[in-house]
Design a protein around this motif. Structure first.
Motif, short mmCIF file in Angstrom:
data_model
loop_
_atom_site.label_atom_id
_atom_site.label_comp_id
_atom_site.label_asym_id
_atom_site.label_seq_id
_atom_site.Cartn_x
_atom_site.Cartn_y
_atom_site.Cartn_z
N LYS A 1 57.05 96.82 93.41
CA LYS A 1 55.73 97.45 93.37
C LYS A 1 54.82 96.79 94.40
CE LYS A 1 52.14 99.03 90.20
NZ LYS A 1 51.72 99.12 88.79
N ILE A 2 54.37 97.59 95.35
CA ILE A 2 53.48 97.12 96.41
C ILE A 2 52.10 97.71 96.15
CG2 ILE A 2 53.03 97.07 98.89
CD1 ILE A 2 56.49 97.95 97.92
N THR A 3 51.08 96.86 96.10
CA THR A 3 49.74 97.33 95.76
C THR A 3 48.72 96.83 96.76
OG1 THR A 3 50.36 97.22 93.41
CG2 THR A 3 48.01 97.47 93.91
N ASN A 4 48.00 97.76 97.39
CA ASN A 4 46.89 97.46 98.31
C ASN A 4 47.27 96.42 99.36
OD1 ASN A 4 45.27 99.26 96.85
ND2 ASN A 4 44.65 97.66 95.42
N ASN B 1 45.89 98.54 103.13
CA ASN B 1 45.82 98.94 101.71
C ASN B 1 46.99 99.84 101.31
OD1 ASN B 1 43.37 97.54 101.19
ND2 ASN B 1 42.24 99.19 102.16
N SER C 1 50.13 101.10 99.33
CA SER C 1 50.67 101.04 97.97
C SER C 1 51.93 101.89 97.87
CB SER C 1 49.62 101.52 96.96
OG SER C 1 48.52 100.63 96.91
N GLU D 1 55.83 102.33 95.31
CA GLU D 1 56.78 101.86 94.30
C GLU D 1 58.19 102.27 94.72
OE1 GLU D 1 55.52 103.45 90.58
OE2 GLU D 1 53.80 102.09 90.40
N GLY E 1 46.50 92.11 98.89
CA GLY E 1 47.45 92.89 98.11
C GLY E 1 48.61 92.08 97.57
N TYR F 1 49.64 103.16 106.93
CA TYR F 1 49.61 103.77 105.61
C TYR F 1 50.94 104.44 105.29
CZ TYR F 1 44.52 103.50 106.37
OH TYR F 1 43.26 103.06 106.65
#
Length: 300
Positions: free
Chosen positions: A10-13, A26, A28, A30, A63, A210
């Motif tokens: 799980k990669i977040t921000n 940023n 994000s 999964e 993040g 992104y």
């Protein structure tokens, strides 16, 4: 959306800068454990940086990267489960293939029998200095290492670069076997989208820092439909304005379009236009990537 019970990366921000240059912004994402995930993007999109962050080589500026709720950076327990094969991995001048295996053996629970099997398959001499190998041969050597390690997470940067057709086929079979036998999660970046389509079940498109699209490859491709249509008069792009049109070309009275949406609804609208002939054409993952990126204005 994945349930909380499922294991995943799980990669977040996630953000990463090099000086004043912002590479990831940023981000994000999964990635379900046990999947074969294709990471795609144009040159300079940040794929190599992203993989180095995933492997814990780089530290994120902002993040988090969580492997089943555990951070990767400076976490030896997690890193021991990861094998990262960079685009141009480091080796010393006089290192032999077998020496490299024994080096990796000190950190991983590597299988020498598997390593020698793939060295033999690739027709490589494990007792020869690596600096005498071509780029493709070096790639095959590191592939043999990666498979012999049997990691829980295999990260591959430009996986097929420098491999001849037979080596590519052997590599793809090895990845599929490794995934089937040990549920190894494989993350592959490659310019060869056709190769990724052969083995990947999920994907992420990275551009300008992104993730602009991600999901199950088959499910996402099925959302796009390509048609070749013959009319009894010339048609223009605005004649298809009530469709979610991604691409339009014409040659006389023959029109080729790519449309996003439900197949039945699209076909009904096209039939109402009273064409002479409608042929639906299969869309490849490579075409999907081009249409997806172009539709968001990233290549314009």
């Amino acid at each position: 959306m994945m349930s909380m019970e499922e294991k995943m990366i799980k990669i977040t921000n996630l953000s990463k800068n090099f000086g004043t240059k912002s590479v990831l912004k940023n981000l994000s994402l999964e990635i379900k454990e046990g999947s074969i995930f294709g990471l795609v993007g144009i040159n300079g999109a940040g794929k190599s940086t992203f993989l180095r962050l995933l492997s814990g080589v780089y530290k994120a500026d902002n993040g988090t990267i969580m492997y089943n709720d555990e951070e990767v950076y400076e976490n030896e327990k997690v890193k021991k489960q990861i094998f990262f094969l960079a685009d141009d991995p480091y080796y010393t001048v006089n290192t032999k293939g077998i020496d490299l295996f024994h080096l990796y053996e000190t950190f991983y629970d590597a299988d020498e029998e598997v390593f020698m099997k793939y060295m033999d398959l690739f027709r490589l001499n494990p007792h020869k200095a690596i600096n005498n190998f071509s780029k493709g041969m070096r790639r095959q050597l590191f592939i043999a290492l990666a498979i012999s390690v049997k990691p829980r997470y295999l990260l591959l940067d430009e996986a097929f670069d420098g491999l001849d057709p037979l080596a590519r086929l052997a590599f793809k079979r090895a990845i599929i076997d490794l995934n089937a036998e040990s549920k190894c999660t494989v993350i592959i970046s490659s310019h060869s989208l056709r190769e990724l389509e052969d083995i990947c079940d999920t994907f992420g498109i990275l551009d300008k820092g992104y993730i602009i699209s991600s999901g199950e490859i088959n499910e996402e491709i099925e959302k796009l439909h390509k048609y070749q249509i013959a009319f009894n008069k010339e048609m223009e792009e605005n004649d298809f304005s009530d469709l979610d049109l991604l691409s339009f070309t014409k040659s006389g009275r023959i029109v080729k379009i790519v449309v996003k949406g439900e197949s039945e609804e699209i076909m009904k609208k096209l039939t109402d236009m009273k064409p002479l002939l409608i042929d639906e054409i299969e869309i490849t993952f490579e075409e999907f990537f081009i249409y997806e990126v172009e539709s968001r204005g990233y290549l314009r």
